[in-house]
Design a protein around this motif. Structure first.
Motif, mmCIF file in Angstrom:
data_model
loop_
_atom_site.group_PDB
_atom_site.id
_atom_site.type_symbol
_atom_site.label_atom_id
_atom_site.label_comp_id
_atom_site.label_asym_id
_atom_site.label_seq_id
_atom_site.Cartn_x
_atom_site.Cartn_y
_atom_site.Cartn_z
ATOM 1 N N VAL A 222 -100.733 -57.638 37.253
ATOM 2 C CA VAL A 222 -99.343 -58.730 37.341
ATOM 3 C C VAL A 222 -98.126 -58.087 36.875
ATOM 4 C CG1 VAL A 222 -98.606 -60.992 37.285
ATOM 5 C CG2 VAL A 222 -100.800 -60.693 37.834
ATOM 6 N N TYR A 223 -98.510 -57.591 35.527
ATOM 7 C CA TYR A 223 -97.107 -57.193 34.658
ATOM 8 C C TYR A 223 -97.011 -55.672 34.753
ATOM 9 C CZ TYR A 223 -97.757 -61.918 33.324
ATOM 10 O OH TYR A 223 -97.769 -63.269 33.448
ATOM 11 N N LYS A 225 -97.087 -54.042 37.661
ATOM 12 C CA LYS A 225 -96.980 -53.938 39.225
ATOM 13 C C LYS A 225 -95.911 -52.711 39.477
ATOM 14 C CE LYS A 225 -96.973 -58.716 40.856
ATOM 15 N NZ LYS A 225 -96.042 -59.753 40.985
ATOM 16 N N ASP A 227 -93.405 -52.144 41.263
ATOM 17 C CA ASP A 227 -91.917 -52.374 41.325
ATOM 18 C C ASP A 227 -91.574 -52.683 40.024
ATOM 19 O OD1 ASP A 227 -93.671 -54.475 41.814
ATOM 20 O OD2 ASP A 227 -92.338 -55.196 43.383
ATOM 21 N N GLY A 228 -92.225 -53.302 39.303
ATOM 22 C CA GLY A 228 -91.917 -53.634 37.835
ATOM 23 C C GLY A 228 -91.505 -52.322 36.848
ATOM 24 N N THR B 5 -101.280 -57.920 31.103
ATOM 25 C CA THR B 5 -100.662 -58.423 29.660
ATOM 26 C C THR B 5 -99.160 -57.823 29.777
ATOM 27 O OG1 THR B 5 -102.887 -57.802 28.486
ATOM 28 C CG2 THR B 5 -100.970 -57.557 27.165
ATOM 29 N N PHE B 12 -98.669 -61.460 25.619
ATOM 30 C CA PHE B 12 -99.390 -62.521 26.521
ATOM 31 C C PHE B 12 -100.379 -61.785 27.521
ATOM 32 C CE2 PHE B 12 -95.288 -63.256 28.643
ATOM 33 C CZ PHE B 12 -95.740 -63.027 29.895
ATOM 34 N N THR B 13 -101.542 -62.493 27.622
ATOM 35 C CA THR B 13 -102.307 -61.866 28.829
ATOM 36 C C THR B 13 -102.737 -63.227 29.722
ATOM 37 O OG1 THR B 13 -103.321 -60.315 27.321
ATOM 38 C CG2 THR B 13 -104.598 -60.891 29.261
ATOM 39 N N THR B 14 -102.398 -62.858 31.093
ATOM 40 C CA THR B 14 -102.733 -64.155 31.821
ATOM 41 C C THR B 14 -104.151 -63.869 32.597
ATOM 42 O OG1 THR B 14 -101.508 -63.446 33.808
ATOM 43 C CG2 THR B 14 -100.251 -64.747 31.983
ATOM 44 N N TRP B 15 -104.518 -64.943 33.036
ATOM 45 C CA TRP B 15 -105.710 -64.929 34.077
ATOM 46 C C TRP B 15 -106.012 -66.060 34.691
ATOM 47 C CZ3 TRP B 15 -109.003 -69.136 33.340
ATOM 48 C CH2 TRP B 15 -108.730 -69.889 32.127
ATOM 49 N N VAL B 26 -103.550 -66.053 27.240
ATOM 50 C CA VAL B 26 -103.564 -66.001 25.790
ATOM 51 C C VAL B 26 -102.236 -65.776 25.136
ATOM 52 C CG1 VAL B 26 -105.062 -65.191 23.878
ATOM 53 C CG2 VAL B 26 -105.943 -65.251 26.418
ATOM 54 N N GLU B 130 -99.924 -67.921 39.408
ATOM 55 C CA GLU B 130 -100.062 -67.237 38.327
ATOM 56 C C GLU B 130 -98.757 -67.513 37.444
ATOM 57 O OE1 GLU B 130 -99.288 -64.127 35.414
ATOM 58 O OE2 GLU B 130 -97.984 -64.462 37.037
ATOM 59 N N ARG B 134 -96.985 -68.041 33.341
ATOM 60 C CA ARG B 134 -95.910 -67.559 32.525
ATOM 61 C C ARG B 134 -94.844 -68.499 31.828
ATOM 62 N NH1 ARG B 134 -93.804 -62.249 35.691
ATOM 63 N NH2 ARG B 134 -95.738 -61.914 36.947
ATOM 64 N N THR B 236 -91.568 -58.302 38.302
ATOM 65 C CA THR B 236 -92.906 -58.734 38.491
ATOM 66 C C THR B 236 -93.268 -60.100 38.663
ATOM 67 O OG1 THR B 236 -93.214 -59.386 36.049
ATOM 68 C CG2 THR B 236 -93.505 -56.840 36.522
ATOM 69 N N ILE B 237 -92.163 -60.844 38.790
ATOM 70 C CA ILE B 237 -92.418 -62.243 39.435
ATOM 71 C C ILE B 237 -92.559 -62.310 41.092
ATOM 72 C CG2 ILE B 237 -91.220 -64.669 39.772
ATOM 73 C CD1 ILE B 237 -89.636 -64.159 37.158
ATOM 74 N N VAL C 26 -110.887 -62.513 27.666
ATOM 75 C CA VAL C 26 -110.431 -62.126 28.760
ATOM 76 C C VAL C 26 -110.591 -60.533 28.920
ATOM 77 C CG1 VAL C 26 -108.507 -61.989 30.461
ATOM 78 C CG2 VAL C 26 -108.604 -63.549 28.491
ATOM 79 N N ASP C 28 -110.037 -57.294 31.067
ATOM 80 C CA ASP C 28 -109.212 -56.856 31.903
ATOM 81 C C ASP C 28 -109.601 -55.403 32.199
ATOM 82 O OD1 ASP C 28 -107.271 -56.832 33.822
ATOM 83 O OD2 ASP C 28 -105.626 -56.909 32.219
ATOM 84 N N SER C 69 -112.611 -66.844 35.995
ATOM 85 C CA SER C 69 -111.735 -65.767 36.833
ATOM 86 C C SER C 69 -112.396 -64.390 37.060
ATOM 87 C CB SER C 69 -110.436 -66.033 36.122
ATOM 88 O OG SER C 69 -110.368 -65.019 35.095
ATOM 89 N N PRO C 80 -108.391 -59.989 36.114
ATOM 90 C CA PRO C 80 -109.148 -60.210 34.672
ATOM 91 C C PRO C 80 -110.139 -61.224 34.857
ATOM 92 C CG PRO C 80 -106.695 -61.163 34.847
ATOM 93 C CD PRO C 80 -106.990 -60.325 35.911
#
Lengths: 358, 358, 358, 358
Positions: A222-223, A225, A227-228, B5, B12-15, B26, B130, B134, B236-237, C26, C28, C69, C80
């Protein structure tokens, strides 16, 4: 992680100041057995080199690259590639008279606030000279990408004058000193920039970089990407203030029917009927052309007095009479291409890691 | 480095997927002894929560956050903070009928190309759900930043309708369902979005996020510039297609005299006479307000037929009748604020590492 | 980068304290389309679980893992994977009487010095309970490695009693509560540990982990060498004080003739005539068995008085009567295996990125 | 992340092969305003330089370092510091006769398997020559650490001959060509190594590196523990096969009473009554001396025939008659010190980031 490194697997670290003995870049993560020689890199550096027309700085830098490591008998070895460019035309004395004044629009003030020290010789590390290292890294990235992926840049706006997109001809880009794809606009820009320079002013620009032949599947949600990473890549180029993918800021004004790129089949392959997405959906390449644009502000160093302060907090004025580009955006074209190449090379390797067969 | 991440020191790491049992994040690198409790985070999640007006999706998610680690007796311990949000209103069946068709403008096609698998339940990981993670991370970041730094977001354009910047009033932002700082425009947007929804269409938007009280010195040249990281953060949004700092894309049309923000002294402190730089020079904060804007494309899921293909390469049409936001940009405001907070917290810690006293 | 993440491409982040509501990880970077279900992970967690013999702590934790997940319809999706284990048997009250005294040999003192805060509930984040998360991540790593790579661990020394390497039988490892490959020594250890426990003492141990079927080519010189990553991996396991590859510390006493593993051909394949290198040369796997050993110090919590200080700087004594392992090294075996699996999975993906076909 | 970078905040990237034009290192993340000049670095390089006694290789390399960036007017600027060392005495012809044979105990085979290419000139990137770059980086790290932290290394074993630790005298280390703290043993090693060389053999060694004055609080649990990073740091030095912290492998045989370092107060400060922990508990420094040991295998290049294969799979023999160290462990002492310095500098900066006042 002090910020001089870019990329995850295809990963480069630049070093050097505009007026030190040399600048350079270590490119790590290059797969082995890729043919690579100095001319492969010099070719792209020459396109960025200053002093090639009256629209860019008259600083004379041959920008001759040397490969110091990572290549053996004409091939990459998989070890880090050090590319060094010696600084030749340094003329630091040009800067002595502005050494304790902060040039508005420049990084002088922020470096001094952050580091408590100031390398007044032409901006030091903050100088656009650093972008030569990016172009060198980009040349290696193109080799990693291979011949199937083409990356081309063009200038699409100088000051308020945008090209006619209907007149776009890639061949024109190589024919004028502006990398302009619209022949008529190129002529107009020549006049405009002559005026700007005579007036002691400068002009901003918009650059568009297009990558063709990019396979679907590059980009890591997700982070990371695609484009990011492209946005970060372009925004870190000197003087850039905005980055757009596909429809860009204008996407806000599209309707829900206009925006989505519909899909049909052609000869057994999916084809998109438009490219508002700029070749990226959900941060992953679609297989369409990748389209990135970025805006470069006008050169901040101008020979007219601007109000500022000095390091002691005195209100002063400053005029900058060094050799500067009237429109730094012109030389940003090869830099934007290079950053696109580096981002794609990195994501290509990352895709391979999870089994993507590109 | 598969991309889930964000950040270097504040990291931070999202899942989690939109229709799995839970999502979360996290947050690592939080300094110890910062007071933190669930309501501190819930406050910001509530601002993003869907179903709060008729202009956002009617999906009902309480988005209740639980702190599972990293906090002891009301204070952070310096260990990773796990924040979990259970998914309540999943209703996967809504998606069954579109499970094998690629929704134009969505990530369905690219995920399928990249991973060879498709989580058709509302976009899975590519869902804007997701972004709740954030916002949770951003709430922690605000605590790290402390009370001296204020981060506020506003919607400045919906569809073709931009606010009158002269009418900007931060107080207005809290009074309408659009986070609109221009009261007149808020009323107009209400009408506009009602029409859009009736027409089965959707609208894009532009969000502006402003951070005040940010000290000079944050940002790491050259590749971890503050603006580079902000550009990546915002791009990345979900659905974002353009990012601007300060004057943004319009900087290209400014003249060399207009663009540089001149400096004077006021009460012993440097003051800039304008803010075209958006508070960043050379990638480092100047001490002025940080100003970031980003454009969100119109919601791609609309109840009108769009041409697409299915996984077998058949040309088909698709209409999406699920519960979607007519303008996803509205709920992107708290997300943009959160990303700003996270980028700043990261750079604050990085600045401290080299001795910066903030 | 606060330290709770391990790996570059196969990358996991653990969270949770011994006495919080849950711990987890997590994971990844897992490639998509790998079959994965909870029993695949539970199998390995069960091997580490406490309370399985009188030689490990009597704390009762079912250590039941939940996949929250990253898995859809029985396959990894490339997103992840959150694995959560709820803490059941917390009994924090056991720790109240030692809450302000620093247990010698424990991290109490250093956490307090570093963070100015102390989670006295069983060590909080410093507890060996964290290793359950490693085992869960390792189970996923094994899936990434596939069936061709086998990772097995054994205990080769408890206290001063080392096994007879000539008696090594992998089958024996599953037959005794010590993972001991030498049946005679297993019996002797049983007696020895009974004495140790009766005496209110504890014992250290040496673990050996062997990976078979590892292809040549894994490992990234110079700083991400396979042995460097393995050393870090093992040294970060609680209570580990030494790590050896192949001949290990004893390599210092070998002669120049003894040390190099000579090579011959057998059935068209290179075979090494010895394995002092432990399967790694120049940081890259040779194709031989990878052999790693690590030493675990005796459990620091013993029911005998030890001299220490309290948070106010008073000289005090401390006895620890909680439920502790007389030899923590026993339960370190599955943890060492898991870390080996994670390091290999990471390097496998990294090798693929540059074109390695494994 | 191809592996040529070490560290998180104090972060260096090395490049160059033993027989290319130069080697070097980019050191990033160095705080600004630290006095630094070439002699500060040369001092430490001179200690590692070959050809200083008959016990090290007779290759003559002046190892003269040049600072190419990052220092302005005698101070660090906060930008990347490029340190370059030109290769002078390359004599590649020495290696031509072994170009297609894999030297047992060397990385020839694994590089060839991994990269499909072989830089036969003295090991290329796998050569211990790379460690000069580490020493250069270490010199900068010492500046970051400041005068309060002392890092010293010593050789404690050559072949089977270990020093008498009771005879340890740091002053002795500077008096013999072995960095031996035990004067009697130094004399014995001289005889022993003369024999070893005459016999056409080589010897291994054990190095101990001690850091004094390290404040409590350095190290990031769980995966970036100070001991984990030290283990990786040392294990990545050429020919290292084992790493120990404090009691090391011998910790396994200590009893539960012997192992924990008890604490008393002295003059208002905690003092530990022993140092089995080697100055680290839970991955964080205790304030005691940090004690790390590592074993170096005997030089693999010996002038005696060893059985091996060539690139075509033929069984052949190989003798190496180049100029090699009879005991590479000797020159590993300054390298171990440098790696210790780099790890500590990194963790010092990381600690500052969360508010640690060191």
């Amino acid at each position: 992680m002090a910020g001089n490194t870019f990329g995850t697997l295809f990963r480069f670290t630049t070093w050097g100041e505009s007026h030190g003995p040399a600048i350079g870049v270590v490119v790590d993560g290059v797969p082995p057995r890729i043919p690579l020689a100095e001319p492969d890199i010099q070719h792209w550096l020459d396109r960025r080199r200053p002093g090639q027309s009256r629209y860019t700085t008259q600083r004379r830098e041959p920008d001759e690259v040397k490969i110091l490591s990572g290549v053996f008998e004409g091939q990459t070895t998989g070890t880090p590639i050090q590319l060094m460019i010696e600084n030749v035309d340094q003329r630091s004395k040009d800067y002595r008279n502005i050494a304790d004044r902060f040039r508005p629009g420049h990084a002088d003030y922020t470096y001094w606030k952050k580091y408590g020290i100031r390398d007044y010789r032409g901006g030091g590390r903050a100088s656009a000279r650093e972008t030569a290292s990016r172009v060198a890294a980009g040349a290696v990235a193109r080799k990693v990408l291979g011949a199937g992926i083409t990356i081309r840049g063009a200038l699409v706006q100088i000051g308020p004058h945008a090209i006619d997109r209907g007149a776009w001809d890639w061949a024109a880009v190589e024919e004028n000193p502006f990398w302009c794809p619209d022949r008529k606009m190129a002529a107009r820009w020549a006049d405009y920039l002559d005026q700007v320079r005579k007036a002691g002013s400068s002009a901003g620009a918009v650059i568009e970089v297009v990558a063709s032949g990019v396979p679907a599947g590059l980009g890591e949600p997700v982070y990371d990407k695609l484009d990011g990473d492209l946005a970060r890549a372009m925004m870190t180029i000197n003087a850039v203030k905005g980055v757009e993918i596909g429809a860009g800021m204008a996407a806000a004004a599209l309707t829900g029917e206009e925006n989505p790129d519909e899909i049909r089949m052609k000869d057994g392959t999916p084809v998109f009927l438009s490219n508002n997405a700029g070749g990226i959906l959900g941060g992953i390449s679609t297989g369409q052309d990748l389209v990135v644009r970025f805006a470069v502000k006008p050169t901040s160093s101008i020979p007219k007095p601007l109000r500022t302060i000095d390091a002691d907090g005195n209100e002063v004025e400053i005029e900058t009479h060094g050799r500067h580009d009237p429109c730094v955006g012109i030389r940003a074209v090869p830099v934007g291409e290079a950053m696109m190449a580096c981002v794609l090379a990195d994501h290509l390797l990352r895709y391979r890691a999870i089994g993507g067969s590109v």
